[in-house]
Design a protein around this motif. Structure first.
Motif, PDB file in Angstrom:
ATOM      1  N   LYS A 108      22.868 -74.818   0.462  1.00 30.20           N
ATOM      2  CA  LYS A 108      24.071 -74.800   1.025  1.00 30.20           C
ATOM      3  C   LYS A 108      24.176 -73.328   1.797  1.00 30.20           C
ATOM      4  N   ASP A 109      23.365 -72.179   1.023  1.00 23.79           N
ATOM      5  CA  ASP A 109      23.445 -70.639   1.569  1.00 23.79           C
ATOM      6  C   ASP A 109      22.563 -70.368   2.696  1.00 23.79           C
ATOM      7  N   ILE A 110      22.030 -71.669   3.093  1.00 18.22           N
ATOM      8  CA  ILE A 110      21.056 -71.409   4.343  1.00 18.22           C
ATOM      9  C   ILE A 110      21.498 -70.665   5.522  1.00 18.22           C
ATOM     10  N   ASP A 111      22.819 -70.633   5.583  1.00 17.07           N
ATOM     11  CA  ASP A 111      23.407 -69.735   6.932  1.00 17.07           C
ATOM     12  C   ASP A 111      23.762 -68.166   6.379  1.00 17.07           C
ATOM     13  N   LEU A 112      23.400 -68.017   5.210  1.00 19.74           N
ATOM     14  CA  LEU A 112      23.975 -66.576   4.843  1.00 19.74           C
ATOM     15  C   LEU A 112      23.075 -65.545   5.502  1.00 19.74           C
ATOM     16  N   PRO A 113      23.558 -64.425   5.696  1.00 18.10           N
ATOM     17  CA  PRO A 113      22.674 -63.187   6.446  1.00 18.10           C
ATOM     18  C   PRO A 113      21.615 -62.975   5.217  1.00 18.10           C
ATOM     19  N   TYR A 114      20.517 -62.161   5.572  1.00 21.47           N
ATOM     20  CA  TYR A 114      19.403 -62.043   5.190  1.00 21.47           C
ATOM     21  C   TYR A 114      19.728 -60.862   3.984  1.00 21.47           C
ATOM     22  N   ASP A 115      20.684 -59.924   4.319  1.00 21.69           N
ATOM     23  CA  ASP A 115      20.840 -59.307   3.038  1.00 21.69           C
ATOM     24  C   ASP A 115      21.851 -59.811   1.766  1.00 21.69           C
ATOM     25  N   GLU A 116      22.528 -60.729   2.300  1.00 22.07           N
ATOM     26  CA  GLU A 116      23.503 -61.418   1.317  1.00 22.07           C
ATOM     27  C   GLU A 116      22.521 -62.401   0.477  1.00 22.07           C
ATOM     28  N   LEU A 117      21.628 -63.027   1.114  1.00 21.68           N
ATOM     29  CA  LEU A 117      20.716 -64.230   0.538  1.00 21.68           C
ATOM     30  C   LEU A 117      19.810 -63.480  -0.656  1.00 21.68           C
ATOM     31  N   LYS A 118      19.256 -61.988  -0.085  1.00 23.76           N
ATOM     32  CA  LYS A 118      18.394 -61.260  -0.967  1.00 23.76           C
ATOM     33  C   LYS A 118      19.238 -60.826  -2.084  1.00 23.76           C
ATOM     34  N   THR A 119      20.404 -60.401  -2.245  1.00 23.71           N
ATOM     35  CA  THR A 119      21.131 -59.998  -3.244  1.00 23.71           C
ATOM     36  C   THR A 119      21.384 -61.250  -4.176  1.00 23.71           C
ATOM     37  N   LYS A 120      21.924 -62.426  -3.564  1.00 25.42           N
ATOM     38  CA  LYS A 120      22.272 -63.476  -4.253  1.00 25.42           C
ATOM     39  C   LYS A 120      21.046 -64.081  -5.228  1.00 25.42           C
ATOM     40  N   TYR A 121      19.919 -64.043  -4.523  1.00 24.84           N
ATOM     41  CA  TYR A 121      18.687 -64.618  -5.340  1.00 24.84           C
ATOM     42  C   TYR A 121      17.848 -63.507  -5.962  1.00 24.84           C
ATOM     43  N   ILE A 122      17.411 -62.581  -5.200  1.00 26.44           N
ATOM     44  CA  ILE A 122      16.123 -61.848  -5.836  1.00 26.44           C
ATOM     45  C   ILE A 122      16.853 -60.362  -6.384  1.00 26.44           C
ATOM     46  N   SER A 123      18.010 -60.128  -6.477  1.00 20.36           N
ATOM     47  CA  SER A 123      18.145 -58.771  -7.039  1.00 20.36           C
ATOM     48  C   SER A 123      18.188 -58.760  -8.487  1.00 20.36           C
ATOM     49  N   THR A 124      18.407 -57.724  -9.296  1.00 22.33           N
ATOM     50  CA  THR A 124      18.086 -58.063 -10.605  1.00 22.33           C
ATOM     51  C   THR A 124      19.145 -59.062 -11.114  1.00 22.33           C
ATOM     52  N   ASN A 125      20.167 -59.287 -11.028  1.00 23.28           N
ATOM     53  CA  ASN A 125      20.954 -60.286 -11.452  1.00 23.28           C
ATOM     54  C   ASN A 125      20.824 -61.585 -10.439  1.00 23.28           C
ATOM     55  N   GLY A 126      20.035 -61.604  -9.671  1.00 20.82           N
ATOM     56  CA  GLY A 126      19.971 -62.749  -8.670  1.00 20.82           C
ATOM     57  C   GLY A 126      19.572 -64.059  -9.594  1.00 20.82           C
ATOM     58  N   LEU A 127      20.020 -65.260  -8.757  1.00 14.93           N
ATOM     59  CA  LEU A 127      19.770 -66.274  -9.479  1.00 14.93           C
ATOM     60  C   LEU A 127      18.364 -66.800  -9.759  1.00 14.93           C
ATOM     61  N   LEU A 128      17.542 -66.382  -8.592  1.00 17.31           N
ATOM     62  CA  LEU A 128      16.036 -66.649  -8.850  1.00 17.31           C
ATOM     63  C   LEU A 128      15.608 -65.719 -10.154  1.00 17.31           C
ATOM     64  N   THR A 129      16.013 -64.336 -10.152  1.00 18.45           N
ATOM     65  CA  THR A 129      15.410 -63.368 -11.244  1.00 18.45           C
ATOM     66  C   THR A 129      15.850 -63.923 -12.502  1.00 18.45           C
ATOM     67  N   LEU A 130      17.354 -64.591 -12.562  1.00 21.58           N
ATOM     68  CA  LEU A 130      17.671 -64.929 -13.866  1.00 21.58           C
ATOM     69  C   LEU A 130      16.828 -66.143 -14.359  1.00 21.58           C
ATOM     70  N   ALA A 131      16.449 -66.879 -13.282  1.00 20.05           N
ATOM     71  CA  ALA A 131      16.061 -68.227 -13.796  1.00 20.05           C
ATOM     72  C   ALA A 131      14.574 -67.811 -14.557  1.00 20.05           C
ATOM     73  N   MET A 132      14.034 -66.789 -13.858  1.00 21.50           N
ATOM     74  CA  MET A 132      12.504 -66.466 -14.000  1.00 21.50           C
ATOM     75  C   MET A 132      12.536 -65.866 -15.311  1.00 21.50           C
ATOM     76  N   LYS A 133      13.501 -65.064 -15.798  1.00 19.41           N
ATOM     77  CA  LYS A 133      13.584 -64.429 -17.145  1.00 19.41           C
ATOM     78  C   LYS A 133      13.902 -65.419 -18.136  1.00 19.41           C
ATOM     79  N   ALA A 134      14.782 -66.738 -17.592  1.00 12.76           N
ATOM     80  CA  ALA A 134      14.931 -67.549 -18.763  1.00 12.76           C
ATOM     81  C   ALA A 134      13.674 -68.395 -19.364  1.00 12.76           C
ATOM     82  N   ILE A 135      12.700 -68.173 -18.816  1.00 11.35           N
ATOM     83  CA  ILE A 135      11.487 -68.740 -19.250  1.00 11.35           C
ATOM     84  C   ILE A 135      11.145 -68.603 -20.618  1.00 11.35           C
ATOM     85  N   ALA A 136      11.143 -67.391 -21.176  1.00 11.05           N
ATOM     86  CA  ALA A 136      11.097 -67.077 -22.391  1.00 11.05           C
ATOM     87  C   ALA A 136      11.753 -68.153 -23.382  1.00 11.05           C
TER      88      ALA A 136
END
Ligand code: DAH
Length: 340
Positions: free
Chosen positions: A14-42
């Protein structure tokens, strides 16, 4: 795939049209969705960890791929998205469709790079460097260089004057007096700078170009030192052995006045278009600094002597890089500039 990871994957579509900066923040910043999912592995039970890890990797690849695509779209020099430099700039383009200034990779202009190389060679030879001025006065342009008021040799230089009596330097020799006054001999200094001449332009003449002045003053300095110094520098810069000779010329600020001539580095004296089929190239004015110029600079010509030279950086660069029209160096044509 884990439920949570699947949700993120769907969200990413759904986020495919978001601009680069917004995508980056939403997924790979400290609280980004992907970052949190990676931390959850523990907290994932051991028997599900491998599958979860695989899912994370897939997701990570999708996010990275999308971010890369976005980045390339906004890079002005991206091969996929060359911007036509001659196209008119449309001020109404939405901000995010325009290349962003911070994405434009700047590079140094070829002339700038050559000036740096030249300066580096002189520094290795023990010369100091002082940049020349882009606005000067009659004293430095003429009088301090032994052109008294009314001297006909002033006509050798087609100078631009401002209404209040300043001059745009027509040669870097304007800096000689300052360099002489700046310190006691031995003085070894090169003075690169921009010069201006009220001249029509053609393939070998510009109204604005670079020169590099050099002076060397000490006890017992002779024409032989001059010839050896300039030859050493030119061979280092042009990366080839050269035959050199000096021939008579005229400048009010030197005695004797010389023209420094080199064997053509392209044809080895057999004659080609670079050397006008003569086998030799007249490269620069030079000579022993006139006693009046030394005196004006506060140096006693009875004790010290010195030599000076001034060459056109554009001209030397054109020889080194085999460029046949000086105007290319001013035109900002990206197709030309990208070659260097
Ligand atoms: N200023 C001279 C010119 O632009 C070049 C020149 C000749 C510089 C002799 C010097 C010199 O320092 O000694 O035409």
């Amino acid at each position: 795939m884990d439920n949570n990871l699947e949700k993120i994957q769907v969200q990413l579509q759904k986020d495919i049209d978001l601009p680069y900066d917004e995508l980056k923040t939403k997924y790979i910043s400290t609280n980004g969705l992907l970052t949190l999912a990676m931390k959850a592995i523990a907290s994932i039970p051991n028997d599900q960890k491998a599958a979860y890890g695989k899912g994370i990797n897939q997701l990570k690849n999708s996010v990275t791929e999308l971010l890369d695509q976005k980045k390339n779209q906004s890079l002005i020099y991206s091969p996929n998205n060359r911007i036509d430099p001659t196209a008119p700039f449309d001020v109404n383009t939405p901000k995010n469709d325009r290349p962003q200034v911070w994405d434009i990779k700047g590079t140094k202009h070829p002339l700038h790079k050559e000036v740096e190389k030249l300066v580096e060679i002189f520094q290795r030879m023990g010369f100091d460097v002082m940049e020349s001025k882009q606005m000067d006065d009659d004293y430095h342009m003429f009088e301090s260089l032994n052109f008294p008021v009314g001297h006909p040799a002033r006509d050798m230089y087609d100078t631009f004057w401002t209404e209040d009596g300043f001059v745009l330097p027509a040669h870097t020799s304007t800096m000689q007096n300052r360099a002489l006054k700046q310190s006691n001999p031995p003085i070894r200094v090169v003075l690169p700078g921009r010069v201006f001449r009220h001249e029509a332009t053609d393939a070998s003449h510009g109204h604005t170009f670079y020169q590099m002045e050099g002076i060397y003053v000490d006890k017992g300095i002779s024409l032989a030192n001059m010839k050896a110094t300039i030859k050493t520098f030119l061979e280092a810069y042009l990366e080839t052995d050269l035959e050199v000779r000096i021939q008579p010329s005229f400048f009010p600020f030197t005695e004797p006045d010389c023209e420094f001539v080199i064997s053509c580095p392209f044809c080895n004296k057999t004659g080609c278009s670079t050397c006008g089929h003569s086998g030799w190239i007249e490269l620069m004015g030079c000579g022993m600094i006139h006693p009046n110029v030394l005196t004006q600079g506060g140096i006693d010509p009875e004790i010290y002597s010195g030599f000076a030279w001034g060459f056109g950086v554009d001209r030397l660069t054109m020889i080194k890089l085999a460029i046949n029209d000086i105007r290319y160096l001013r035109d900002s044509n990206l197709n030309f500039l990208r070659q260097f």
